[in-house]
Enzyme design. Sequence first.
Site, PDB file in Angstrom:
ATOM      1  N   PHE A  53      39.460  -9.253  13.766  1.00 11.90           N
ATOM      2  CA  PHE A  53      39.745 -10.301  14.748  1.00 11.90           C
ATOM      3  C   PHE A  53      38.583 -10.400  15.731  1.00 11.90           C
ATOM      4  O   PHE A  53      38.262  -9.425  16.412  1.00 11.90           O
ATOM      5  CB  PHE A  53      41.054  -9.996  15.489  1.00 11.90           C
ATOM      6  CG  PHE A  53      42.275 -10.302  14.665  1.00 11.90           C
ATOM      7  CD1 PHE A  53      43.040 -11.431  14.934  1.00 11.90           C
ATOM      8  CD2 PHE A  53      42.631  -9.482  13.610  1.00 11.90           C
ATOM      9  CE1 PHE A  53      44.166 -11.724  14.155  1.00 11.90           C
ATOM     10  CE2 PHE A  53      43.741  -9.767  12.825  1.00 11.90           C
ATOM     11  CZ  PHE A  53      44.510 -10.894  13.093  1.00 11.90           C
ATOM     12  N   ASP A 143      39.208  -2.981  13.803  1.00 15.96           N
ATOM     13  CA  ASP A 143      38.759  -3.570  15.073  1.00 15.96           C
ATOM     14  C   ASP A 143      37.303  -4.004  14.938  1.00 15.96           C
ATOM     15  O   ASP A 143      36.511  -3.344  14.248  1.00 15.96           O
ATOM     16  CB  ASP A 143      38.881  -2.548  16.208  1.00 15.96           C
ATOM     17  CG  ASP A 143      40.257  -2.572  16.866  1.00 15.96           C
ATOM     18  OD1 ASP A 143      41.173  -3.210  16.301  1.00 15.96           O
ATOM     19  OD2 ASP A 143      40.423  -1.935  17.925  1.00 15.96           O
ATOM     20  N   THR A 177      50.594   9.731  23.279  1.00 14.71           N
ATOM     21  CA  THR A 177      51.005   8.622  24.152  1.00 14.71           C
ATOM     22  C   THR A 177      51.894   7.637  23.398  1.00 14.71           C
ATOM     23  O   THR A 177      51.627   6.432  23.360  1.00 14.71           O
ATOM     24  CB  THR A 177      49.780   7.909  24.748  1.00 14.71           C
ATOM     25  OG1 THR A 177      48.899   7.526  23.677  1.00 14.71           O
ATOM     26  CG2 THR A 177      49.024   8.799  25.711  1.00 14.71           C
ATOM     27  N   GLU A 235      49.726  -0.758  18.761  1.00  7.94           N
ATOM     28  CA  GLU A 235      49.498   0.622  18.312  1.00  7.94           C
ATOM     29  C   GLU A 235      50.766   1.471  18.451  1.00  7.94           C
ATOM     30  O   GLU A 235      51.048   2.330  17.598  1.00  7.94           O
ATOM     31  CB  GLU A 235      48.353   1.246  19.113  1.00  7.94           C
ATOM     32  CG  GLU A 235      47.958   2.640  18.663  1.00  7.94           C
ATOM     33  CD  GLU A 235      46.705   3.134  19.369  1.00  7.94           C
ATOM     34  OE1 GLU A 235      45.604   2.922  18.837  1.00  7.94           O
ATOM     35  OE2 GLU A 235      46.838   3.711  20.469  1.00  7.94           O
TER      36      GLU A 235
END
Length: 285
Positions: A53, A143, A177, A235
Amino acid sequence: MVYAQPKVLTPSRKDVLVLTPWLAPIIWEGTFNIDILNEQFRLQNTTVGLTVFAIKKYVVFLKLFLETAEQQFMVGHKVIYYVFTDCPADVPQVPLGAGRKLVVLTVRNYTRWQDVSMHRMEMISRFSEQRFLHEVDYLVCADVDMKFSDHVGVEILSALFGTLHPGFYSSSREAFTYERRPESQAYIPWDEGDFYYMGAFFGGSVVEVYHLTKACHQAIVQDMANGIEAVWHDESHLNKYLLHHKPTKVLSPEYMWDQQLLGWPSIMKKLRYVAVPKNHQAIRN
């Protein structure tokens, strides 16, 4: 083919985990013979799609991404680059090798970078169903603000693969996380979790990537309806999906690294796909 016999009593690496508890290989340098793998995938006449992208200012990273992909990504195999962009006129002309082509897919942009990130799941699932299923065997979703700095080939290909996050590969699950709020569809309890996977490099067969991206998109839509946004956006949803749908291969942090932040520890024999230094604030706003 002539190659050294594999030795049952001699592990390929003793310093790292090379197999998950569900028997998926973890891909490190020294754990595979690329010549054998290349031959296997050539016999299958494999075509690989690479989605990326390049929205708004991120289009500036596309030239280096494509140039380094031509040098290091799936060399010797058929590749279709699928470039999603809101600026088709800004897509650079990069010379491509035989059996490789670039397809520009025009999409809208969003005001916030978080929304751009989350809508990737929707776009990949939609195009997987409409187009990719008919054109490629595997999809690699990457990415754009990265570059290929060493070999990335068919050793990564599998029904479903995820990549270990370079910041968490040695951490306990309590440090991950993950999304910890039960109201979110991405919620993972503190006592669950295998690894923390990076949203910047994942893939698999087109069917499996379709299932993953569709499920993540639906979960994002449900969260939005409930007025919640997962802590790390798409994510977080990727990690939830891969917890319950175990990947059939796991890529080591060789396939996702930031040398500026993390240096080059001796455990990393190769740095294959690496972050390009940038000012996040300037690019995202």
